[in-house]
Design a protein around this motif. Structure first.
Motif, PDB file in Angstrom:
ATOM      1  N   GLY A 204       0.789  -1.228   0.000  1.00 35.25           N
ATOM      2  CA  GLY A 204       0.000   0.000   0.000  1.00 35.25           C
ATOM      3  C   GLY A 204       0.817   1.272   0.000  1.00 35.25           C
ATOM      4  O   GLY A 204       0.253   2.363  -0.067  1.00 35.25           O
ATOM      5  N   ASP A 261      -3.083  -4.595   7.189  1.00 40.04           N
ATOM      6  CA  ASP A 261      -2.374  -3.731   6.244  1.00 40.04           C
ATOM      7  C   ASP A 261      -0.903  -3.572   6.621  1.00 40.04           C
ATOM      8  O   ASP A 261      -0.185  -2.781   6.010  1.00 40.04           O
ATOM      9  CB  ASP A 261      -3.043  -2.358   6.158  1.00 40.04           C
ATOM     10  CG  ASP A 261      -2.778  -1.506   7.397  1.00 40.04           C
ATOM     11  OD1 ASP A 261      -2.510  -2.099   8.460  1.00 40.04           O
ATOM     12  OD2 ASP A 261      -2.856  -0.271   7.306  1.00 40.04           O
ATOM     13  N   ALA A 384     -13.932  -9.446   9.878  1.00 39.07           N
ATOM     14  CA  ALA A 384     -14.562  -8.738   8.757  1.00 39.07           C
ATOM     15  C   ALA A 384     -15.953  -9.312   8.509  1.00 39.07           C
ATOM     16  O   ALA A 384     -16.265 -10.435   8.922  1.00 39.07           O
ATOM     17  CB  ALA A 384     -13.694  -8.873   7.507  1.00 39.07           C
ATOM     18  N   ASP A 397     -15.038 -10.061   3.627  1.00 42.95           N
ATOM     19  CA  ASP A 397     -14.602  -8.826   2.982  1.00 42.95           C
ATOM     20  C   ASP A 397     -13.316  -8.346   3.652  1.00 42.95           C
ATOM     21  O   ASP A 397     -13.347  -7.649   4.669  1.00 42.95           O
ATOM     22  CB  ASP A 397     -15.693  -7.771   3.087  1.00 42.95           C
ATOM     23  CG  ASP A 397     -15.358  -6.515   2.302  1.00 42.95           C
ATOM     24  OD1 ASP A 397     -14.255  -6.471   1.708  1.00 42.95           O
ATOM     25  OD2 ASP A 397     -16.184  -5.591   2.269  1.00 42.95           O
ATOM     26  N   SER A 398     -12.171  -8.722   3.057  1.00 43.59           N
ATOM     27  CA  SER A 398     -10.885  -8.378   3.665  1.00 43.59           C
ATOM     28  C   SER A 398     -10.641  -6.872   3.685  1.00 43.59           C
ATOM     29  O   SER A 398      -9.816  -6.386   4.463  1.00 43.59           O
ATOM     30  CB  SER A 398      -9.745  -9.079   2.921  1.00 43.59           C
ATOM     31  OG  SER A 398      -9.725  -8.694   1.560  1.00 43.59           O
ATOM     32  N   GLY A 399     -11.353  -6.126   2.844  1.00 46.10           N
ATOM     33  CA  GLY A 399     -11.184  -4.675   2.829  1.00 46.10           C
ATOM     34  C   GLY A 399     -11.696  -3.993   4.084  1.00 46.10           C
ATOM     35  O   GLY A 399     -11.388  -2.826   4.322  1.00 46.10           O
ATOM     36  N   GLN A 400     -12.479  -4.712   4.895  1.00 43.83           N
ATOM     37  CA  GLN A 400     -13.039  -4.111   6.102  1.00 43.83           C
ATOM     38  C   GLN A 400     -12.365  -4.624   7.381  1.00 43.83           C
ATOM     39  O   GLN A 400     -12.913  -4.494   8.471  1.00 43.83           O
ATOM     40  CB  GLN A 400     -14.544  -4.363   6.165  1.00 43.83           C
ATOM     41  CG  GLN A 400     -15.312  -3.670   5.048  1.00 43.83           C
ATOM     42  CD  GLN A 400     -16.798  -3.595   5.344  1.00 43.83           C
ATOM     43  OE1 GLN A 400     -17.215  -3.250   6.443  1.00 43.83           O
ATOM     44  NE2 GLN A 400     -17.603  -3.911   4.350  1.00 43.83           N
ATOM     45  N   GLU A 614     -11.723 -11.842   0.076  1.00 45.65           N
ATOM     46  CA  GLU A 614     -11.803 -11.278  -1.264  1.00 45.65           C
ATOM     47  C   GLU A 614     -11.398  -9.821  -1.205  1.00 45.65           C
ATOM     48  O   GLU A 614     -11.541  -9.158  -0.188  1.00 45.65           O
ATOM     49  CB  GLU A 614     -13.218 -11.427  -1.823  1.00 45.65           C
ATOM     50  CG  GLU A 614     -14.284 -10.751  -0.978  1.00 45.65           C
ATOM     51  CD  GLU A 614     -15.666 -10.920  -1.570  1.00 45.65           C
ATOM     52  OE1 GLU A 614     -16.588 -10.291  -1.063  1.00 45.65           O
ATOM     53  OE2 GLU A 614     -15.808 -11.660  -2.540  1.00 45.65           O
ATOM     54  N   GLU A 615     -10.856  -9.362  -2.309  1.00 47.54           N
ATOM     55  CA  GLU A 615     -10.426  -7.963  -2.342  1.00 47.54           C
ATOM     56  C   GLU A 615     -11.619  -7.058  -2.587  1.00 47.54           C
ATOM     57  O   GLU A 615     -12.541  -7.420  -3.288  1.00 47.54           O
ATOM     58  CB  GLU A 615      -9.385  -7.771  -3.464  1.00 47.54           C
ATOM     59  CG  GLU A 615      -8.123  -8.554  -3.220  1.00 47.54           C
ATOM     60  CD  GLU A 615      -7.400  -8.141  -1.954  1.00 47.54           C
ATOM     61  OE1 GLU A 615      -7.518  -6.963  -1.586  1.00 47.54           O
ATOM     62  OE2 GLU A 615      -6.748  -8.976  -1.342  1.00 47.54           O
TER      63      GLU A 615
END
Length: 615
Positions: A204, A261, A384, A397-400, A614-615
């Motif tokens: 990132g 992250d 998540a 939801d890995s984004g959360q 998932e991304e």
């Protein structure tokens, strides 16, 4: 030992470590020069086929630290600097090329090396208009360019590797600081690095890299010092720690795992290189979830890990790892042009192994799901939101994932401290919202509760909550068992294919405020589901006949009645987070722990495929 000091020591043990003043960079084009500066040939140094051709790594003079200004590298750079050619808009390409020429005219003045003279002659006669086919391919634009004297090409003796050039670069790169100060890392008086080399590979982060140590505003300065002089680190130490860190951050370095992250790197400090390598491999197996292959060394690590999980002391498994092995773990996260340190762990590997055994013990839970590997990534993924797709696969939801929560969770595992207070609340919230209570979520709930009880001196016994316990007097846990019996009655009467179960509608409410709904749920189970079973009716596929239905109904009615009677009408009005967790543990172990003939059983994660993220 400080982070920088331990990284400097790690640099000294790096295999094939680049010498001071050099770094590995990706080079795409090699330009061969004749002694008069004319181009003898241009070689595409990339590997691969078609559009997937990638530049190759090469040890070159260390690049400059670029911010917003124009700063050319020494003897190599991208085509905009070296040739004045770019595929982009090129608003400042001419200035970049002029700066490259100016630097080399200044630093190569008076040289008598044939290679360096050839480069000077090339730069004096080169114009961007000469960049044309067939000698120059349009795909070369924006690639990094290095040079070679054509007579040295067959020996792969690049221009920057010539002895005279190395001696010159040693002088140029060894005294960049304006004055010598005592280095905070080594304690020696040496020229101070005003700007530290860039650190690349942090997930990132900026592709140009970032800095752990930097001062670029007046508010950060002290007593008139500028940039690196505020925290004097010698140029040699700055080069060493950034080189080691960049090596560890490489994708296949064997020294990194991703925690949320945070790009997490680790390394061991031991008197013997083989012992350090073994400690690092064992750490990767502990937390990275690497599968054991068929090599002898990998099998050894796998056996060692299994013995650790069973509680065997490290000193009885491998005495070399027991004493004198220092282990370092560093979590890095992007923060614009800087790099944030999420966590840093520095301790004996023996202590780390003990903390790992405590972590494994705290997560121990029955029933266990089949073939479910417990990795740090899988654990943080359970914080998540989850959903089921059309194929009934569970996706997270890995984004959360909360980056701070993931870092604090890993820190508590490494140090043996309490798990973060927010972890239990986060999992409870997810269970209420998506109704997914799989083996890893319930194991984390159990681990948080058990570790908190142990720290506060109120743990009833060491294996508390590991398995179902009918004699546990805890009210919340017994209420969870009661709720599981209510659900069992419903599924036995109506079958497993109903759209909405009592769990889907009331699990979260009953866990938090049981007095609101538990009495109504008991009454509904007795008047509808158990009555249907007593009459010999059932839509469950595993019920054989009317006699079987009556027998199952009688068994559930007996268990439900005995457990409900133990409460009277004194159901708690409200549960704390810990009590909600105990409720879910009691529910889960009663719902999925038994394997009686009248139980459909099974962990939900055993029956459905699970996509970890998932991304």
């Amino acid at each position: 030992m400080s982070i920088l000091a331990s990284l400097v020591r790690a640099y000294e043990r790096l295999p094939e470590a680049p010498p001071f003043g050099y770094s590995v960079q990706n080079i795409g084009v090699i330009v061969g020069l004749n002694p008069d500066g004319s181009v003898a040939g241009v070689t595409d140094w990339r590997v691969g086929e078609g559009r997937k051709r990638n530049p190759r790594p090469m040890l070159v003079p260390q690049p400059v630290k670029r911010t917003a200004g124009i700063a050319p590298n020494f003897l190599w750079d991208k085509t905009s600097y070296v040739l004045g050619v770019t595929a982009g808009e090129g608003k400042r390409t001419a200035d970049e090329h002029a700066a490259f020429k100016e630097r080399h005219e200044k630093e190569l003045a008076g040289t008598d090396d044939p290679g360096l003279n050839a480069l000077l002659l090339f730069l004096r006669q080169w114009t961007p208009e000469q960049f044309a086919a067939p000698l120059w391919d349009g795909e070369f634009q924006d690639q990094n360019v290095a040079f070679v004297l054509e007579a040295d090409r067959r020996r792969n003796l690049w221009l920057h590797d010539r002895p005279a050039v190395k001696a010159l670069w040693s002088r140029l790169s060894g005294g960049g600081g304006e004055l010598s100060q005592v280095c905070l890392v080594t304690g020696d008086a040496a020229p101070v690095a005003r700007l530290h080399p860039a650190i690349k590979g942090v997930w990132g982060g900026q592709s140009s890299g970032g800095s752990i140590v930097s001062f670029n505003l007046d508010a950060f300065t002290s007593y008139g010092h500028e940039q690196g002089e505020n925290a004097p680190v010698s140029e040699a130490a700055a080069f060493a720690y950034t080189t080691a860190l960049n090596r560890f951050l490489e994708r296949d370095s064997g020294h990194r795992i991703q925690i949320g992250d945070a790009s997490t790197v680790f390394w061991a400090d031991a008197s013997e290189a083989e012992v350090a390598k073994e400690a690092e491999a064992l750490f990767t197996a502990m937390f990275g979830g690497e599968t054991v292959d068929e090599t002898t060394e990998s099998k050894k690590i796998g056996i060692l890990l299994e013995q650790l999980k069973k509680g065997e002391p490290l000193e009885t498994l491998d005495s070399r790892l027991e004493d004198g092995v220092r282990f370092h773990v560093l979590g890095l996260a992007p923060n614009a042009a800087r790099i944030s340190i999420r966590f840093h762990y520095d301790n004996d590997f023996r202590e780390l192994a003990r903390n790992y055994q405590d972590y494994v013990g705290d997560l121990r839970f029955e029933p266990r799901s089949k073939d479910r590997r417990i990795t740090i990534y899988n654990l943080v993924l359970r914080t998540a939101p989850a959903r089921r797709d059309r194929n009934k696969q569970i996706k997270f939801d890995s984004g959360q994932i909360s980056p701070l929560l993931a870092g604090e969770l890993f820190r508590s595992i490494l140090t043996g401290d309490r798990f973060p207070r927010a972890l239990l609340a986060q999992i409870l919230m997810r269970v209420r919202s998506d109704q997914l209570l799989d083996n890893l979520r319930i194991s984390m709930i159990k681990a948080v509760i058990v570790r908190a009880m142990r720290k506060e001196g109120r743990l009833p016994k060491e294996d508390y909550l590991v398995r179902s316990d009918p004699d546990d007097p805890n009210t919340a846990r017994r209420l969870g068992k009661l709720f599981a019996l209510i659900e069992r009655a419903q599924l036995a009467a109506l079958g497993d294919e109903i759209n909405t179960t009592v769990k889907d509608k009331y699990l979260g409410t009953c866990a938090a405020t049981p007095a609101q709904v538990i009495s109504k749920l008991i009454l509904n189970a007795e008047q509808h589901h158990l009555k249907r079973l007593r009459n010999g009716h059932s839509d469950a596929g595993w019920i054989k006949d009317a006699h079987h239905a009556r027998r199952v109904g009688a068994a559930i009615n007996r268990d439900l009645g005995r457990l409900a009677a133990s409460f009277g009408n004194n159901f708690p009005a409200q549960h704390s987070d810990e009590e909600q967790g105990l409720f879910l543990i009691g529910y889960y172990q009663e719902r999925y722990g038994s394997r009686k003939a009248d139980d459909d059983g099974g962990d939900p994660s055993d029956d459905e495929q699970t996509k970890e993220g998932e991304e």
